[in-house]
Every structure is written in C-alpha cells, then in structure tokens.
Design an enzyme around this catalytic site. Structure first.
Site, PDB file in Angstrom:
ATOM      1  N   VAL A 177     -10.277 -40.829  -6.980  1.00  0.00           N
ATOM      2  CA  VAL A 177     -10.510 -39.585  -7.708  1.00  0.00           C
ATOM      3  C   VAL A 177     -10.461 -38.443  -6.701  1.00  0.00           C
ATOM      4  O   VAL A 177     -11.259 -38.382  -5.771  1.00  0.00           O
ATOM      5  CB  VAL A 177     -11.881 -39.597  -8.424  1.00  0.00           C
ATOM      6  CG1 VAL A 177     -12.112 -38.262  -9.139  1.00  0.00           C
ATOM      7  CG2 VAL A 177     -11.951 -40.757  -9.409  1.00  0.00           C
ATOM      8  N   CYS A 178      -9.486 -37.561  -6.881  1.00  0.00           N
ATOM      9  CA  CYS A 178      -9.291 -36.433  -5.961  1.00  0.00           C
ATOM     10  C   CYS A 178      -9.966 -35.207  -6.559  1.00  0.00           C
ATOM     11  O   CYS A 178      -9.510 -34.670  -7.568  1.00  0.00           O
ATOM     12  CB  CYS A 178      -7.796 -36.182  -5.801  1.00  0.00           C
ATOM     13  SG  CYS A 178      -7.248 -36.207  -4.116  1.00  0.00           S
ATOM     14  N   LEU A 179     -11.055 -34.771  -5.947  1.00  0.00           N
ATOM     15  CA  LEU A 179     -11.827 -33.660  -6.500  1.00  0.00           C
ATOM     16  C   LEU A 179     -12.581 -32.962  -5.370  1.00  0.00           C
ATOM     17  O   LEU A 179     -13.183 -33.622  -4.517  1.00  0.00           O
ATOM     18  CB  LEU A 179     -12.813 -34.182  -7.549  1.00  0.00           C
ATOM     19  CG  LEU A 179     -13.416 -33.188  -8.526  1.00  0.00           C
ATOM     20  CD1 LEU A 179     -12.355 -32.567  -9.424  1.00  0.00           C
ATOM     21  CD2 LEU A 179     -14.476 -33.870  -9.382  1.00  0.00           C
TER      22      LEU A 179
END
Length: 317
Positions: free
Chosen positions: A133-135
């Site tokens: 998850v890229c956040l």
C-alpha cells in the site's frame, strides 16, 4: 453463495462494525513473532503502547463509518483486519477491499504496516498486486510533512484516508505525474480516466469472485451477507459499464466487452441469480430482466451468445 439455513443466517445476522476475535491464523502478519520487549509493551496494561491501542479500539468502535468494518485480535493486539466497501460513484462500488494491519513495537511513533489482499491484481496506482500500500500517511510514498504519519495519527484516520484518497471516483489521477491534470477538461484526460475506470471496475469484479470463493477468516458471514444483498446492483453496474463503453468515443477492444460478459456470468453464477437470457440481453446492450424478452421484443440468438462466452472464457484465462 450459501443457501438454505446458511443463507437465512447470513441475511439475519447483524455483523458488528467493530469486533474482537481470537483466530488470526490467516492474517498476513500472523506469523510474525512477538519479541519479548514488544510482548511486554503490548500486554502490560500500564504501558503507554497498550493504553494507546485500547484508546484506538474505543475510537474505532465508536466512530467507524458505515462502509468500514474492523476486527482486532484478543491475543494479538498488534494486529487488525479491516474491510472497506467501495463507495458509490467509484469503479470500486460495492466491492470489498481487505487490509491486514500490523502495529510495530514503537507504535504510534512509527506508522503501522499495511497489507492489501490484492489477489495478484493491480486495481489502483496506490495498491500493488503484491499487497503493498503506497500512501504518504504510511511513509511508503512521498508527501508533505502534513501528510506523513505522526505520533497523533490513528488507524481510523488511515482507513478513512484509504477510502477517500485511494478508492476514489477517478483513481487514474493517483498515478504519479497525473495529479496536476485531474481537473483538466481536455478530452484526452477525460477519456483516459474513463478507460482506466472501466478496467478497474473489471478487476474489482474479479476480486469479488476471489473473495466469495475464499473469504477471509471471521468474515465468512459478512461476505455472504454483503453479496446476497447487493447482487442485483453489481450485475446492473456491469451492464451500465457495457453500455457506457459501447457508446464511448474511445475505441474499446472487443476483447474487453467479452471480459465484461464473462465476469457477469461468473458473478451471476456465484450470486445464484444467473440465467442465459440475462447474459444474452447484456450482449445486446439492453436492460437485464428476469426471464423477459429483450428490448425489441425478440429473444436474442443463443448460438451467438454461447460463442461469445466461449471466446470470453478463453481470453479471461
């Protein structure tokens, strides 16, 4: 889908938005060993970490939106599992998106680790096929200081951010470098966004099939209940996308239309509401109906539809 007493149970059972369960055996981080230091921090009711986690539990129990459900674990308070229901008006509408969360020993000074149950599918620039998850809030993506994780950040904030910023109505513009043209009225960007949405919707539907075949532990009834209630809406959405791409100025490959027909067939069988006529009327771009004739009053030819489905199954492999 479940039938008989199981279906009745799924329909009548009120699933809790927040719950404490015991079995974490299928959690992505379930095999991670607790160090002695971490175990003390997480089990000592007087420790600051323990108090912070209990505070978060109370906040989640009280403040979760209707479209987010969370389970925590009685014997592993460093683990959580959340499911987010895709919002209306997005290509994720009515989909279920599961996330496994792991709290590090220095939590909340350090951000949690998050794994997305992707089933090998990439349906968002921020959600990778391997579960990453890229956040910015997780410090897994660049962002301003205000967007980064701080000691005051919370799991609730994280989940709401994923729902609003990631699973949004125009995810194409989450792609690095495209955010600056998000509000452009140029047909190029509008068409690219619409095409991306159609692809994402298809992958979202395929994710539904995977989830129904193998629901995450402790969420079996929830999955059955959710899709039992929303089956008609999901099948109608597939038809809407079929009509939309058929009338779009974009040149849409015929293989994509066949994939929509195929996923409609797969989901309808899973929902237990499939009929050959419904598939045929989908192919004709007319309204789905329960055993009625097509919009022109004539029944579509069966041979053509069977051929299309066979081709679709071959392409979908």
């Amino acid at each position: 889908m479940a039938s008989g007493s199981g279906e009745k149970l799924a329909s009548n059972f009120e699933f809790k938005h927040f719950d404490v369960v015991s079995d974490a055996s299928d959690h992505h981080y379930g095999n991670s060993n607790l160090s002695s230091t971490k175990a003390k921090k997480f089990s000592n009711v007087d420790s600051s970490v323990y108090k912070q986690i209990m505070k978060e539990w109370r906040s989640l129990e009280k403040n979760l939106p209707e479209s987010i459900y969370v389970q925590v674990y009685e014997f592993r308070i460093d683990l959580l599992r959340a499911v987010i229901i895709g919002a209306e008006g997005t290509p994720y509408h009515n989909g279920l998106f599961f996330f496994d969360i792991y709290l590090p020993s220095e939590y909340p000074k350090q951000p949690p680790k998050v794994y997305y149950h992707a089933h090998g599918l990439r349906l968002n620039p921020n959600l990778y096929a391997d579960g990453k998850v890229c956040l910015s809030l997780l410090n897994t993506w660049s962002g301003s200081k205000m967007e980064k994780w701080t000691q005051n950040s919370t799991i609730l904030q994280l989940l709401v951010s994923i729902q609003g910023l990631v699973l949004n109505e125009r995810p194409f513009f989450n792609e690095p470098g495209y955010g600056n043209v998000k509000n452009s009225k140029h047909s190029r960007w509008i068409n690219k966004s619409q095409s991306y949405n159609a692809e994402v919707f298809l992958l979202s539907c395929k994710t539904m099939v995977y989830i129904m075949r193998n629901p995450p532990k402790n969420f079996e009834i929830f999955v059955t209940q959710h899709f039992h209630k929303r089956a008609d809406s999901i099948l109608a959405a597939i038809q809407d996308y079929y009509v939309l791409i058929s009338s779009s100025s974009n040149e849409v490959p015929s293989s994509f239309k066949l994939k929509l027909i195929n996923i409609h067939s797969e989901l309808a069988r899973a929902f237990g509401v499939v009929s050959e006529l419904k598939l045929e009327t989908l192919e004709n771009g007319s309204q789905l109906s329960n055993g009625e004739n097509g919009s022109n009053g004539k029944k579509p030819k069966k041979g053509l539809m069977n051929k299309l489905i066979s081709i679709a199954k071959w392409i979908w492999k």
